[in-house]
Design an enzyme around this catalytic site. Structure first.
Site, PDB file in Angstrom:
ATOM      1  N   LYS A 154     -12.257  -5.770 -11.518  1.00 43.24           N
ATOM      2  CA  LYS A 154     -12.089  -3.870 -12.153  1.00 43.24           C
ATOM      3  C   LYS A 154     -10.640  -3.772 -12.191  1.00 43.24           C
ATOM      4  CE  LYS A 154     -14.145  -0.055 -10.835  1.00 43.24           C
ATOM      5  NZ  LYS A 154     -14.948   0.396  -9.309  1.00 43.24           N
ATOM      6  N   LYS A 196       0.569  -1.168  -0.016  1.00 50.58           N
ATOM      7  CA  LYS A 196      -0.236   0.163   0.293  1.00 50.58           C
ATOM      8  C   LYS A 196       0.840   1.246  -0.213  1.00 50.58           C
ATOM      9  CE  LYS A 196      -4.086  -1.584   0.218  1.00 50.58           C
ATOM     10  NZ  LYS A 196      -5.444  -0.953  -0.832  1.00 50.58           N
ATOM     11  N   LYS A 221      -7.105 -13.154 -14.891  1.00 49.84           N
ATOM     12  CA  LYS A 221      -8.676 -13.059 -14.142  1.00 49.84           C
ATOM     13  C   LYS A 221      -9.485 -11.922 -14.270  1.00 49.84           C
ATOM     14  CE  LYS A 221      -7.440 -11.532  -9.346  1.00 49.84           C
ATOM     15  NZ  LYS A 221      -7.807 -12.706  -8.016  1.00 49.84           N
TER      16      LYS A 221
END
Length: 331
Positions: free
Chosen positions: A197, A111, A194
């Protein structure tokens, strides 16, 4: 009956990958386990969403999971922020979590690379909030992907540390839930990876998509130049198309296009047209149900309220016990 807990991130619409990945199993599980499913709106605050987006995303996710088959009468489907006891347990666990172990967490490292301008305390203590989500209901099993296994291990660490510090055997050790069957991997429309979004615009077929959107996306799906010899090995892009067709089309349809491919007579345009129509037929009931539920404000409020009541009953007991164990007593 064992307690199972899973979180749902309010970050976008449900797509076929979500449905065939875990959601179908959640729908089965609600008949066999004491299930808690929560929409993790506290977690989303680490990216500082604006109020309109936050509420709209939570509302959309609630409507879509209800439409897909989660039953608020069978399972406890709730919004994380409707259970303030979670925040209190989060505070207690943070007092016993150490900087070094939090900084070593893989998700924290990822992150801070992704959002170097917004390295907040919530990112650092994300594992303790996730632990609070799990331990607040003393869950025995948690469905997790590979990327969440470290968080589950840290949850066990925090729970066991609490037990040792206060000389109790209160929090159980939650284990990863095994669905008992291999999850269906749904490929994206971009030819690799895969469905999701995050993989780029047009890569996913959403349960709320209308017919025109589905046709447009499928017709743009990547293909190759076509086979040049009988029974030629399929490229990754074509394998993906056939994988998608196996999910939504009849076996006869799949066999028909497989025979055409193996005889070098396939026309990808025809295959994609058929795939698009089969996807439309599969998604249509979900899409209609999502519209109905989204328009029914009273039902959404009732479902959210019921979930909050059931979740808070469990959470209040846990926090009451934890406060007593720690030594907080009313005068």
């Amino acid at each position: 009956m064992e307690t199972v807990l899973s979180g749902i991130r309010p970050t976008g619409n449900l797509h076929l990958g979500n449905y065939f990945g875990a959601l179908r199993n959640f729908i089965k599980m609600q008949n066999e386990y004491n299930c808690y499913f929560f929409i993790a709106d506290y977690h989303s605050l680490t990216t500082h969403p604006n109020p309109k987006d936050l509420h709209g995303n939570v509302r959309q996710v609630l409507a879509e999971y209800l439409a897909a088959g989660l039953d608020p009468e069978k399972a406890t489907l709730y919004i994380q922020s409707d259970v303030p006891e979670t925040a209190e347990l989060y505070l207690f666990l943070n007092m016993n979590a150490y900087m070094g172990e939090l900084e070593r967490c893989t998700s924290f490292k990822d992150k801070i690379r992704q959002q170097p301008e917004n390295i907040n305390a919530g990112l650092l203590t994300y594992p303790t909030l996730m632990a609070a989500d799990i331990l607040i209901h003393r869950a025995a099993k948690v469905p997790v992907g590979k990327d969440q296994e470290q968080h589950l291990e840290m949850t066990r660490t925090f729970g066991n540390r609490f037990n040792r510090m206060y000389g109790v055997d209160y929090f159980p050790e939650p284990q990863a839930f095994n669905f008992g069957e291999q999850l269906v991997k749904v490929p994206g429309l971009n030819g690799a990876g895969k469905m999701g979004k995050s993989e780029g615009e047009g890569n996913a077929i959403y349960l709320a998509d209308d017919a025109a959107s589905i046709r447009k996306k499928v017709m743009k799906a990547k293909t190759d130049a076509g086979p040049t010899e009988p029974n030629q090995t399929k490229s990754e892009e074509i394998k993906n198309l056939f994988s998608l067709m196996k999910i939504v089309s009849t076996p006869d349809t799949v066999q028909h296009f497989d025979d055409l491919y193996n005889s070098c007579a396939i026309r990808y345009g025809d295959m994609k047209k058929q795939l698009a129509e089969d996807m439309i037929a599969f998604v249509a009931p979900f899409s209609e149900r999502i519209k109905e539920i989204s328009a029914d404000e009273a039902y959404l409020q009732r479902a959210a309220r019921l979930g909050a009541e059931k979740a808070r009953e469990s959470a209040r007991k846990t926090v009451r016990d934890v406060r007593e164990i720690i030594g907080f007593k009313a005068f």
